[in-house]
Scaffold this active site. Structure first.
Site, mmCIF file in Angstrom:
data_model
loop_
_atom_site.group_PDB
_atom_site.id
_atom_site.type_symbol
_atom_site.label_atom_id
_atom_site.label_comp_id
_atom_site.label_asym_id
_atom_site.label_seq_id
_atom_site.Cartn_x
_atom_site.Cartn_y
_atom_site.Cartn_z
ATOM 1 N N SER A 169 0.824 -1.273 0.126
ATOM 2 C CA SER A 169 -0.078 0.104 0.081
ATOM 3 C C SER A 169 0.804 1.414 -0.244
ATOM 4 O O SER A 169 0.279 2.337 -0.116
ATOM 5 C CB SER A 169 -1.064 -0.112 1.192
ATOM 6 O OG SER A 169 -1.996 -0.723 0.978
ATOM 7 N N LYS B 270 0.053 3.892 -2.652
ATOM 8 C CA LYS B 270 -0.898 4.691 -2.687
ATOM 9 C C LYS B 270 -0.116 6.050 -2.400
ATOM 10 O O LYS B 270 -0.961 7.415 -2.445
ATOM 11 C CB LYS B 270 -2.060 4.481 -1.603
ATOM 12 C CG LYS B 270 -2.780 3.018 -1.744
ATOM 13 C CD LYS B 270 -3.788 2.983 -0.477
ATOM 14 C CE LYS B 270 -4.775 1.832 -0.829
ATOM 15 N NZ LYS B 270 -3.972 0.499 -0.795
ATOM 16 N N SER C 257 -6.420 3.021 3.739
ATOM 17 C CA SER C 257 -5.690 2.513 2.938
ATOM 18 C C SER C 257 -6.517 1.672 1.789
ATOM 19 O O SER C 257 -6.509 0.741 1.444
ATOM 20 C CB SER C 257 -4.712 1.609 3.367
ATOM 21 O OG SER C 257 -3.752 1.180 2.369
#
Length: 417
Positions: A61, A64, A121
């Site tokens: 993640s 991101k 997330s």
């Protein structure tokens, strides 16, 4: 005769142990996520500490961070506005957790999508932003990689906006530090979003996954990440006495170990405490030949012994048998009912007992979703104990993870194999 039998038994035991090592220890090291860390002073770009800074791994993640970078770019260019509503596609709705639970055909404010990425997330929010900016997630991923090259991220490739597992999606600790530095310098106006501990969405409070931020003085971002292939990742930044530092850890064995290592790196940079070296990992390349050579030497020796004694040497158990027995000793997964084979993993622990305690605590928070489910604690190839609820429906698994994540606990939905 007794001495010959004893010697034979010893050799069989030795060979079995080597087979066990080949079946478990070597694959364990091969499967262990690559470890890397880096400490940077973003004001000067100076690297203060580095361990395997250019070793490739999946960003999880942390991906991101780039999704948000391009979203901030779009805001600065007035291609998006914070109060603008952007559509939710079927693809976004069908993303695996973590997610906000967006429904296809509806819409979400740009600012809520940004906060969903920062705190939860949220993979569905990542796709919504990607499609709003790039048309398709694939097109957006190309934009992400192009931006990475512009920022000097030479060893990073993006293929999705969320960081969900993909072997072609790669990065390094050095590149993630560079991205962190670019976010701080280029998007100073938007960077405070990364310090948000929570936000309200559809009447619910969404908590941040970055639990280190609440206990490390001066920390104001940036992002956590986890997939099995990467281990536990964290890019973090903190400021003390007017000085900012960036710490990146990729491949942590647990969320706690990762957080503690990031804190140790920052403490070192701020002059609070000396830094100890990270736990060394043994390279597979150095071990496999040694084990194979030992197996070969033992096989030759046993053959010669058998020829001398005219005694047939028993064949040690196959690796598969040993593996099955070893897994059974730690925790056997009970057969799931037909159509009820989904699982959730609520964490990786240093001991089986700790995993069982974790399951007990989690079960109180998701009692409805795990009703009738089995529990198991399985030792994985890297020596950690994975605590899981098994025998669930897909809906129950996703609901359970969403509930745990809303309380700030990591959770991973596991599809049937």
């Amino acid at each position: 005769m007794f001495r010959r039998l004893t010697d034979l038994q010893s050799r069989i035991t030795f060979a079995a142990a080597l087979v066990f090592a080949l079946a478990f220890s070597v694959p364990a090291m091969a499967a262990a996520p690559p470890y890397a860390e880096l400490l940077m002073d973003p004001a000067t770009g100076a690297v203060l500490v580095a361990e395997n800074p250019d070793r490739e791994t999946q960003p999880a993640s942390l991906t991101k961070m780039m999704t948000l970078f391009l979203a901030f770019d779009a805001l600065d260019k007035s291609e998006l506005t914070l109060d603008q509503f952007i559509p939710v596609s079927r693809r976004a709705q069908n993303m695996a957790p973590s997610k906000l639970g967006l429904i296809a055909g509806t819409s979400i404010k740009v600012e809520d999508a940004i906060l969903g990425l920062v705190t939860r997330s949220a993979n569905d929010a990542a796709v919504v932003l990607a499609e709003a900016i790039g048309g398709t997630e694939e097109g957006f991923a190309e934009m992400m990689t192009t931006k990475a090259r512009i920022l000097g991220m030479r060893n990073t490739t993006f293929v999705n906006a969320s960081g969900l597992p993909n072997s072609r999606q790669k990065t390094t600790a050095r590149d993630i530090a560079a991205l962190s530095q670019a976010l701080i310098k280029t998007h100073t106006r938007h960077f405070p979003y990364f310090s948000r501990a929570s936000f309200s969405y559809n009447g619910a409070v969404v908590q941040s996954h970055n639990r280190l931020m609440s206990r490390y003085d001066g920390m104001d971002g940036i992002k956590t990440g986890f997939v099995n292939a990467s281990g536990f990742n964290l890019a973090a930044t903190a400021m003390r006495d007017g000085r900012r530092l960036i710490a990146v850890v990729l491949g942590g064995r647990s969320a706690r170990d990762r957080d503690n290592r990031v804190a140790a790196l920052l403490d070192h940079g701020f002059g609070v405490a000396p830094l100890k070296r990270p736990v060394a990992t043994v390279e597979v390349a150095a071990v496999v030949p040694a084990v194979r050579a030992a197996l070969k030497a033992d096989a030759v020796d046993r053959t010669e012994k058998a020829a001398r004694d005219k005694t047939k040497v028993a064949v040690p158990p196959k690796a598969g048998t040993l593996k099955a027995n070893a897994v059974k000793a730690v925790g056997k997964v009970k057969p799931a009912a037909k159509g009820e084979s989904w699982s959730i993993q609520i964490g990786s622990y240093k001991s089986q007992k700790a995993g069982q305690v974790g399951l007990g605590v989690a079960s109180k928070a998701i009692a409805v979703q795990v009703k009738g489910a089995d529990t198991t604690v399985i030792k994985n190839r890297s020596g950690m104990f994975q605590a899981r609820f098994t025998g669930m429906t897909k809906a129950a698994a996703e609901q359970a993870c969403s509930r745990l994540e809303a309380k700030g606990q990591d959770c991973l939905v596991l599809a049937p194999r």
